[in-house]
Enzyme design. Structure first.
Site, PDB file in Angstrom:
ATOM      1  N   CYS A 132       0.853  -1.204   0.000  1.00 53.99           N
ATOM      2  CA  CYS A 132       0.000   0.000   0.000  1.00 53.99           C
ATOM      3  C   CYS A 132       0.880   1.241   0.000  1.00 53.99           C
ATOM      4  CB  CYS A 132      -0.911  -0.036   1.226  1.00 53.99           C
ATOM      5  SG  CYS A 132      -1.870   1.464   1.477  1.00 53.99           S
ATOM      6  N   CYS A 135      -0.216   4.102   2.192  1.00 51.08           N
ATOM      7  CA  CYS A 135       0.083   3.895   3.615  1.00 51.08           C
ATOM      8  C   CYS A 135       1.572   4.106   3.905  1.00 51.08           C
ATOM      9  CB  CYS A 135      -0.283   2.468   4.036  1.00 51.08           C
ATOM     10  SG  CYS A 135      -1.896   1.926   3.487  1.00 51.08           S
ATOM     11  N   ASP A 136       2.443   3.626   3.033  1.00 52.93           N
ATOM     12  CA  ASP A 136       3.856   3.493   3.391  1.00 52.93           C
ATOM     13  C   ASP A 136       4.836   4.296   2.542  1.00 52.93           C
ATOM     14  OD1 ASP A 136       3.412   1.735   5.576  1.00 52.93           O
ATOM     15  OD2 ASP A 136       2.939   0.151   4.166  1.00 52.93           O
TER      16      ASP A 136
END
Ligand SMILES: Cc1cc2nc3c(=O)[nH]c(=O)nc-3n(C[C@H](O)[C@H](O)[C@H](O)COP(=O)(O)OP(=O)(O)OC[C@H]3O[C@@H](n4cnc5c(N)ncnc54)[C@H](O)[C@@H]3O)c2cc1C
Length: 306
Positions: A132, A135-136
């Site tokens: 993701c 997200c990261d």
């Protein structure tokens, strides 16, 4: 058999949020899920869920469960195998044989990322292997990273990562892409992106963290090693909606089609979160959709009653 106002399938952010809102609307609610937390349990680094500063996904799952228990939500630890429509009601049949009747259903079974199934993928998950970018991506600042895939999700990831990382390799095992042409051109326009086609990942290598990828050129059959510090696998998702088969309309990816009140094509069945055709997979978005679904169920049941 007791008839619930709403049967919620799934215990991720969408299902938990739906249960909180349903319970506070005094709906007779049952939530069926093997675990509470869903995909957030797979990460130790959540930095974008408002108000949650502890980062651990397991901790967030524990808070979800605590909140459900404090509200008195009935939780059944099982998986739904099938949903049947019976007149104006729905019967949810679980894998362990238990059955539940409801006037409505909120399906929030979520989805999971497809895997490459190569050595190192599981070993380095969360330590160099990610699924993701939204997200990261901040973890990739000034690093050399790879994105694996050839669809929109892979190119959207590469587009974002190119703004953080020093270098981005986009690795695709075919010669052409499924992604939209405009997006492909935008990604190619980043000076630090290099696109590699007809190349397959054979192994993810490292000691404590990812150091390199073993790649195969599928035209020459030559194996070669590419040093990278992070790899994002974006080769598609599997939607968990089998139990709704034949009941609701889905798109070509198997995602349940919903309107802005989370209603499906079948009256009385609502869906929320990554099981739906929503374009962004994030915990806060699933939670928001879960809340909408529960409020829409309340209105649906109230209208039916009057
Ligand atoms: C490694 C990783 C890191 C992530 N990091 C972040 C982050 O930092 N920030 C962020 O916002 N998002 C992050 N995400 C994405 C986020 O976790 C998801 O967007 C979110 O969990 C989706 O919520 P959901 O409720 O729609 O589905 P899910 O979380 O997938 O939950 C689905 C639930 O349904 C249950 N279920 C499935 N089938 C059945 C069935 N037949 N019967 C009963 N229950 C069933 C599952 O067990 C699960 O409890 C990350 C995801 C991953 C994998």
């Amino acid at each position: 058999m007791e008839t619930y106002d709403v049967i919620i399938i799934g215990g991720g952010p969408a299902g938990v949020s739906a249960a909180i809102y349903a319970k506070r609307k005094l709906l007779r609610t049952v939530l069926i899920s093997k675990e509470i937390g869903g995909q957030v349990l797979l990460t130790s680094n959540i930095e974008n869920y408002p108000g949650f500063v502890e980062k651990s996904g397991i901790r967030l799952g524990e808070y979800f469960e605590q909140q459900l228990k404090e509200l008195g939500v009935e939780i059944v630890e099982d998986m739904v195998r099938e949903v049947r429509k019976e007149g104006n009601s729905f019967r949810a049949i679980c894998e362990e044989g238990r059955e539940f009747l409801g006037k409505s259903v909120i399906a929030t079974g979520g989805s999971s990322h497809k895997k490459l199934n190569v050595p190192g993928e599981g070993e380095f998950f969360g330590r160099g292997v990610y699924v993701c970018a939204t997200c990261d991506a901040p973890l990739t600042k000034n690093k050399t990273v790879a994105v694996v895939g050839g669809g929109n999700a892979a190119f959207q990831s590469a587009d974002l990562l190119a703004r953080y990382a020093a270098k981005v390799y986009l690795i695709h095992h075919r010669g052409e892409f499924r992604a939209d042409g405009l997006l492909v051109n935008r990604v190619k326009g980043h000076g630090n992106v290099e696109v590699m086609t007809n190349v397959a990942v054979r192994e993810i290598r490292g000691k404590d963290r990812v150091d390199s990828l073993l790649l195969e050129n599928l035209e020459s059959r030559r194996l070669f090693e590419l040093p990278v510090q992070k790899v994002f696998i974006e080769i598609g998702r599997e939607v968990k909606a089998d139990y709704l088969k034949g009941l609701v309309l889905t798109n070509q990816h198997g995602q349940v089609i919903v309107d802005r009140l989370q209603r499906t094509s079948c009256g009385g069945i609502f869906a929320a979160g990554e099981i739906t055709d929503l374009p962004y997979g994030q915990a806060i978005i699933s939670a928001g959709q879960g809340a909408v679904a529960a409020l829409a169920v309340f209105d649906y049941l109230s209208e039916k009653k009057s």
